[in-house]
Design a protein around this motif. Structure first.
Motif, PDB file in Angstrom:
ATOM      1  N   LYS A  37       0.794  -1.227   0.000  1.00  0.00           N
ATOM      2  CA  LYS A  37       0.000   0.000   0.000  1.00  0.00           C
ATOM      3  C   LYS A  37       0.828   1.279   0.000  1.00  0.00           C
ATOM      4  O   LYS A  37       0.309   2.345   0.314  1.00  0.00           O
ATOM      5  CB  LYS A  37      -0.940   0.024   1.214  1.00  0.00           C
ATOM      6  N   THR A  72       1.378   6.210   4.584  1.00  0.00           N
ATOM      7  CA  THR A  72       0.884   4.882   4.206  1.00  0.00           C
ATOM      8  C   THR A  72      -0.185   4.421   5.186  1.00  0.00           C
ATOM      9  O   THR A  72      -1.223   3.882   4.793  1.00  0.00           O
ATOM     10  CB  THR A  72       2.047   3.867   4.185  1.00  0.00           C
ATOM     11  N   ILE A  90      -4.146   3.540   4.448  1.00  0.00           N
ATOM     12  CA  ILE A  90      -4.733   2.252   4.824  1.00  0.00           C
ATOM     13  C   ILE A  90      -5.980   2.473   5.682  1.00  0.00           C
ATOM     14  O   ILE A  90      -6.986   1.752   5.531  1.00  0.00           O
ATOM     15  CB  ILE A  90      -3.701   1.395   5.579  1.00  0.00           C
ATOM     16  N   ILE A 149      -4.981  -6.091   2.505  1.00  0.00           N
ATOM     17  CA  ILE A 149      -3.748  -5.417   2.919  1.00  0.00           C
ATOM     18  C   ILE A 149      -2.713  -6.502   3.209  1.00  0.00           C
ATOM     19  O   ILE A 149      -2.886  -7.293   4.145  1.00  0.00           O
ATOM     20  CB  ILE A 149      -3.976  -4.561   4.174  1.00  0.00           C
TER      21      ILE A 149
END
Length: 285
Positions: A109, A240, A244, A264
């Motif tokens: 991600k 990041t 997420i 994820i």
């Protein structure tokens, strides 16, 4: 010419003198021996006395110079919980107990999430994570929850919330709730127990930690006693983590809306020197 009686007296006298001389010599020899023995005994007494003062004759057991256990690992049965994975156990002795260590979590991600592990406050957690990372335990596993408490939950290869290694260990660095303000009207802002960026272990059951951990993407303060041991703080990759956190969630198998709609995946999790090469992995995504 001397008579026989005179000769006899002279012979008797000579014999007597020889006897006395021999007795005197024996007495001198006895005294020399006695003096030598006495001196030897004196030396022995001095040596023994010094040893006694120094504790040579103490009845205590000799000191144990072996290293003490730093951590204890409680075995878990993979037969009763098939979600557990056998990877051995970390050592119990000679483990780092000071400073920090770097943990790098590379996901699919964005840039890696870098964590400063608090080895001084949670040496067993650091030892366990290092052991598992060295066996690629976390690689290519899913972070299976975005919890209602505001954290990303990772570290379970089974993705069920029941998985982990075949050992567990106790809580470390468990925070406490802040004291309530004396007056609500004058109360300052409440102290946050798990600030944004905190990394903590989540045990199943509570106090029985394995491999699962939480990365908080927002501040969280529980209403009950805290149950997550703090093990570190995010020092890089907060963007990041924020991205997420925006992933929508759907119901999991238990009906809780915590399962990320978009998978994820942890590509690699490295600790220490191995973490230096980890950021280059993101360039391959």
């Amino acid at each position: 010419m001397a008579s026989s009686k005179d000769r006899q007296r002279k012979l008797a006298r000579a014999k007597y003198d020889r006897q006395q001389a021999r007795r005197a010599e024996r007495e001198r020899r006895r005294r020399r021996i006695s003096a030598g023995v006495g001196a030897t005994l004196a030396v022995i007494l001095i040596v023994v006395g010094g040893a006694w003062i120094g504790g040579a004759f103490d009845s205590d057991e000799p000191a144990d110079t072996t290293a003490a256990d730093v951590c204890l690992w409680t075995p878990q049965n993979a037969q009763t919980n098939p979600n557990l994975k056998e990877v051995g156990t970390p050592p119990t002795k000679d483990l780092p107990q000071e400073g920090t260590e770097t943990m790098t979590v590379t996901t699919d991600k964005g840039e890696p999430i870098v964590v400063s592990l608090d080895v001084a406050s949670a040496p067993c957690a650091a030892a366990s994570l290092t052991h598992l990372a060295g066996r690629a335990f976390f690689d290519n596993t899913e972070c299976h929850e975005l919890t209602t408490e505001g954290a990303l939950r990772c570290g379970d290869p089974s993705g069920t919330g029941q998985g982990g290694p075949t050992y567990s260990f106790y809580d470390e660095n468990l925070p406490v709730l802040p004291e309530p303000a004396p007056s609500a009207s004058a109360a300052p802002a409440a102290e946050v127990v798990y600030p944004k960026g905190t990394v903590a272990l989540i045990g199943n059951p509570k106090g029985s930690n394995g491999s699962q951990f939480l990365i908080f993407h927002k501040d969280f303060t529980p209403t009950d006693e805290p149950q997550y041991s703090i093990i570190g703080q995010v020092t890089g990759g907060l963007d990041t983590l924020a991205a997420i956190a925006k992933i929508p969630t759907v119901d999991d198998s238990a009906g809780n809306k915590v399962k990320p709609k978009d998978k994820i995946t942890i590509k690699t999790l490295t600790i220490g020197a191995a973490a230096i090469a980890a950021p280059s992995a993101s360039a391959q995504s």
